[in-house]
Design a protein around this motif. Structure first.
Motif, PDB file in Angstrom:
ATOM      1  N   MET A  33       4.460   7.389  42.147  1.00 33.05           N
ATOM      2  CA  MET A  33       4.452   7.150  40.477  1.00 33.05           C
ATOM      3  C   MET A  33       3.649   5.766  40.083  1.00 33.05           C
ATOM      4  N   ALA A  34       3.074   5.918  39.169  1.00 35.47           N
ATOM      5  CA  ALA A  34       2.151   4.889  38.647  1.00 35.47           C
ATOM      6  C   ALA A  34       2.689   4.607  37.051  1.00 35.47           C
ATOM      7  N   TRP A  35       2.211   3.196  36.737  1.00 34.77           N
ATOM      8  CA  TRP A  35       1.947   2.839  35.435  1.00 34.77           C
ATOM      9  C   TRP A  35       0.573   2.500  34.995  1.00 34.77           C
ATOM     10  N   PHE A  36       0.141   3.087  33.715  1.00 38.58           N
ATOM     11  CA  PHE A  36      -0.966   2.946  33.130  1.00 38.58           C
ATOM     12  C   PHE A  36      -0.995   2.156  31.940  1.00 38.58           C
ATOM     13  N   ARG A  37      -1.905   1.616  31.360  1.00 38.04           N
ATOM     14  CA  ARG A  37      -1.802   1.052  30.023  1.00 38.04           C
ATOM     15  C   ARG A  37      -3.156   1.152  29.341  1.00 38.04           C
ATOM     16  N   GLN A  38      -2.920   1.102  27.896  1.00 37.36           N
ATOM     17  CA  GLN A  38      -4.185   1.550  26.996  1.00 37.36           C
ATOM     18  C   GLN A  38      -4.165   0.479  25.987  1.00 37.36           C
ATOM     19  N   ALA A  39      -5.112  -0.542  25.973  1.00 37.24           N
ATOM     20  CA  ALA A  39      -5.015  -1.309  24.776  1.00 37.24           C
ATOM     21  C   ALA A  39      -6.060  -0.744  23.612  1.00 37.24           C
ATOM     22  N   PRO A  40      -5.803  -1.347  22.570  1.00 42.50           N
ATOM     23  CA  PRO A  40      -6.723  -0.686  21.319  1.00 42.50           C
ATOM     24  C   PRO A  40      -8.221  -0.804  21.458  1.00 42.50           C
ATOM     25  N   GLY A  41      -8.749   0.196  21.439  1.00 43.59           N
ATOM     26  CA  GLY A  41     -10.273   0.072  21.658  1.00 43.59           C
ATOM     27  C   GLY A  41     -10.628   0.274  23.053  1.00 43.59           C
ATOM     28  N   LEU A  46      -5.292   1.945  35.293  1.00 43.89           N
ATOM     29  CA  LEU A  46      -4.401   1.846  36.045  1.00 43.89           C
ATOM     30  C   LEU A  46      -3.862   0.492  36.308  1.00 43.89           C
ATOM     31  N   VAL A  47      -2.680   0.248  36.230  1.00 41.61           N
ATOM     32  CA  VAL A  47      -1.966  -1.068  36.345  1.00 41.61           C
ATOM     33  C   VAL A  47      -1.185  -1.399  37.573  1.00 41.61           C
ATOM     34  N   ALA A  48      -0.548  -0.129  38.341  1.00 40.81           N
ATOM     35  CA  ALA A  48      -0.131  -0.320  39.496  1.00 40.81           C
ATOM     36  C   ALA A  48       0.749   1.037  40.014  1.00 40.81           C
ATOM     37  N   HIS A  49       0.561   1.229  41.056  1.00 42.01           N
ATOM     38  CA  HIS A  49       1.335   2.440  41.854  1.00 42.01           C
ATOM     39  C   HIS A  49       2.227   2.218  43.023  1.00 42.01           C
ATOM     40  N   VAL A  50       3.096   3.124  43.107  1.00 40.30           N
ATOM     41  CA  VAL A  50       3.872   2.998  44.345  1.00 40.30           C
ATOM     42  C   VAL A  50       4.286   4.217  44.856  1.00 40.30           C
ATOM     43  N   SER A  51       4.189   4.118  46.197  1.00 43.47           N
ATOM     44  CA  SER A  51       4.324   5.624  46.927  1.00 43.47           C
ATOM     45  C   SER A  51       5.638   6.113  46.834  1.00 43.47           C
ATOM     46  N   TRP A  52       5.948   7.277  47.306  1.00 42.17           N
ATOM     47  CA  TRP A  52       7.161   8.098  47.113  1.00 42.17           C
ATOM     48  C   TRP A  52       8.331   7.305  47.633  1.00 42.17           C
ATOM     49  N   VAL A  56       4.142   1.693  50.060  1.00 36.19           N
ATOM     50  CA  VAL A  56       2.773   1.320  49.538  1.00 36.19           C
ATOM     51  C   VAL A  56       2.796   1.156  48.135  1.00 36.19           C
ATOM     52  N   GLU A  57       2.101  -0.159  47.823  1.00 37.41           N
ATOM     53  CA  GLU A  57       2.030  -0.649  46.415  1.00 37.41           C
ATOM     54  C   GLU A  57       0.574  -0.865  46.135  1.00 37.41           C
ATOM     55  N   TYR A  58       0.216  -0.844  44.737  1.00 40.91           N
ATOM     56  CA  TYR A  58      -1.219  -1.290  44.416  1.00 40.91           C
ATOM     57  C   TYR A  58      -0.945  -1.801  42.955  1.00 40.91           C
ATOM     58  N   TYR A  59      -1.702  -2.849  42.937  1.00 43.53           N
ATOM     59  CA  TYR A  59      -1.761  -3.648  41.696  1.00 43.53           C
ATOM     60  C   TYR A  59      -3.268  -3.979  41.342  1.00 43.53           C
ATOM     61  N   THR A  60      -3.558  -3.862  39.837  1.00 40.78           N
ATOM     62  CA  THR A  60      -4.876  -4.216  39.392  1.00 40.78           C
ATOM     63  C   THR A  60      -4.772  -5.706  39.482  1.00 40.78           C
ATOM     64  N   ASP A  61      -6.051  -6.173  39.451  1.00 37.45           N
ATOM     65  CA  ASP A  61      -6.212  -7.645  39.902  1.00 37.45           C
ATOM     66  C   ASP A  61      -5.542  -8.551  38.671  1.00 37.45           C
ATOM     67  N   SER A  62      -5.681  -8.210  37.430  1.00 35.39           N
ATOM     68  CA  SER A  62      -5.297  -8.753  36.261  1.00 35.39           C
ATOM     69  C   SER A  62      -3.533  -9.031  36.315  1.00 35.39           C
ATOM     70  N   VAL A  63      -2.834  -8.051  36.929  1.00 35.01           N
ATOM     71  CA  VAL A  63      -1.291  -8.262  36.926  1.00 35.01           C
ATOM     72  C   VAL A  63      -1.037  -8.539  38.283  1.00 35.01           C
ATOM     73  N   GLN A 100       0.884  16.819  43.506  1.00 35.75           N
ATOM     74  CA  GLN A 100       0.853  16.772  44.927  1.00 35.75           C
ATOM     75  C   GLN A 100       1.830  15.877  45.429  1.00 35.75           C
ATOM     76  N   MET A 101       2.685  16.420  46.289  1.00 41.07           N
ATOM     77  CA  MET A 101       3.836  15.655  46.990  1.00 41.07           C
ATOM     78  C   MET A 101       3.339  14.947  48.160  1.00 41.07           C
ATOM     79  N   TYR A 102       3.784  13.636  48.484  1.00 40.51           N
ATOM     80  CA  TYR A 102       3.414  12.814  49.893  1.00 40.51           C
ATOM     81  C   TYR A 102       2.017  12.491  49.842  1.00 40.51           C
ATOM     82  N   VAL A 103       1.432  12.157  48.417  1.00 39.95           N
ATOM     83  CA  VAL A 103       0.054  11.851  48.538  1.00 39.95           C
ATOM     84  C   VAL A 103      -0.063  10.485  47.679  1.00 39.95           C
ATOM     85  N   THR A 104      -0.866   9.483  48.183  1.00 41.93           N
ATOM     86  CA  THR A 104      -1.046   8.272  47.307  1.00 41.93           C
ATOM     87  C   THR A 104      -2.221   8.207  46.407  1.00 41.93           C
ATOM     88  N   GLU A 105      -3.150   9.059  46.763  1.00 43.41           N
ATOM     89  CA  GLU A 105      -4.358   9.487  45.977  1.00 43.41           C
ATOM     90  C   GLU A 105      -4.596  10.636  45.497  1.00 43.41           C
TER      91      GLU A 105
END
Length: 121
Positions: A33-41, A46-52, A56-63, A100-105
């Motif tokens: 599962m993942a969180w994305f964001r979109q600012a005006p313009g 991708l903000v962050a994602h977490v495996s099933w 496994v977690e990922y964060y974009t540098d700014s957060v 797809q199940m059980y994949v992080t990418e």
């Protein structure tokens, strides 16, 4: 598959919010599962994602260090705890998941409707 975000709102700089995303129509615990964001313009990012299993977690540098992604597989719910919010965090936040199940990418093909987060200075 249906995804429903909630928890957005208006907050002052330095404040906190917790976003939630409830997923229905599939075995939640088998998918990244993942969180994305979109600012005006700007493009959606991708903000962050977490495996099933949450291992496994990922964060974009700014957060990194301010936001925490987590999941409760028993409740079919994804969370994003956002602390020390900044005006540049203002955006519509979306949760998303691949087919797809059980994949992080994998391509994210299922999306929620989004929840607005506005951070005032």
């Amino acid at each position: 598959v249906q995804l429903a975000e909630s928890g957005g709102g208006l907050v002052q700089s330095g404040g906190s919010l917790r976003l939630s995303c409830v997923v229905s129509g599939r075995m939640f615990g088998k998918y990244t599962m993942a969180w994305f964001r979109q600012a005006p313009g700007k493009e959606r990012e991708l903000v962050a994602h977490v495996s099933w299993g949450g291992h496994v977690e990922y964060y974009t540098d700014s957060v990194r260090g301010r936001f925490t992604i987590s999941r409760d597989n028993a409740k079919n719910t994804l969370y994003l705890q956002m602390n020390s919010l900044k005006p540049e965090d203002t955006a519509v936040y979306y949760c998303a998941t691949p087919d797809q199940m059980y994949v992080t990418e994998a391509p994210y093909v299922h999306w929620g409707q989004g929840t607005q987060v506005t951070v005032s200075s």
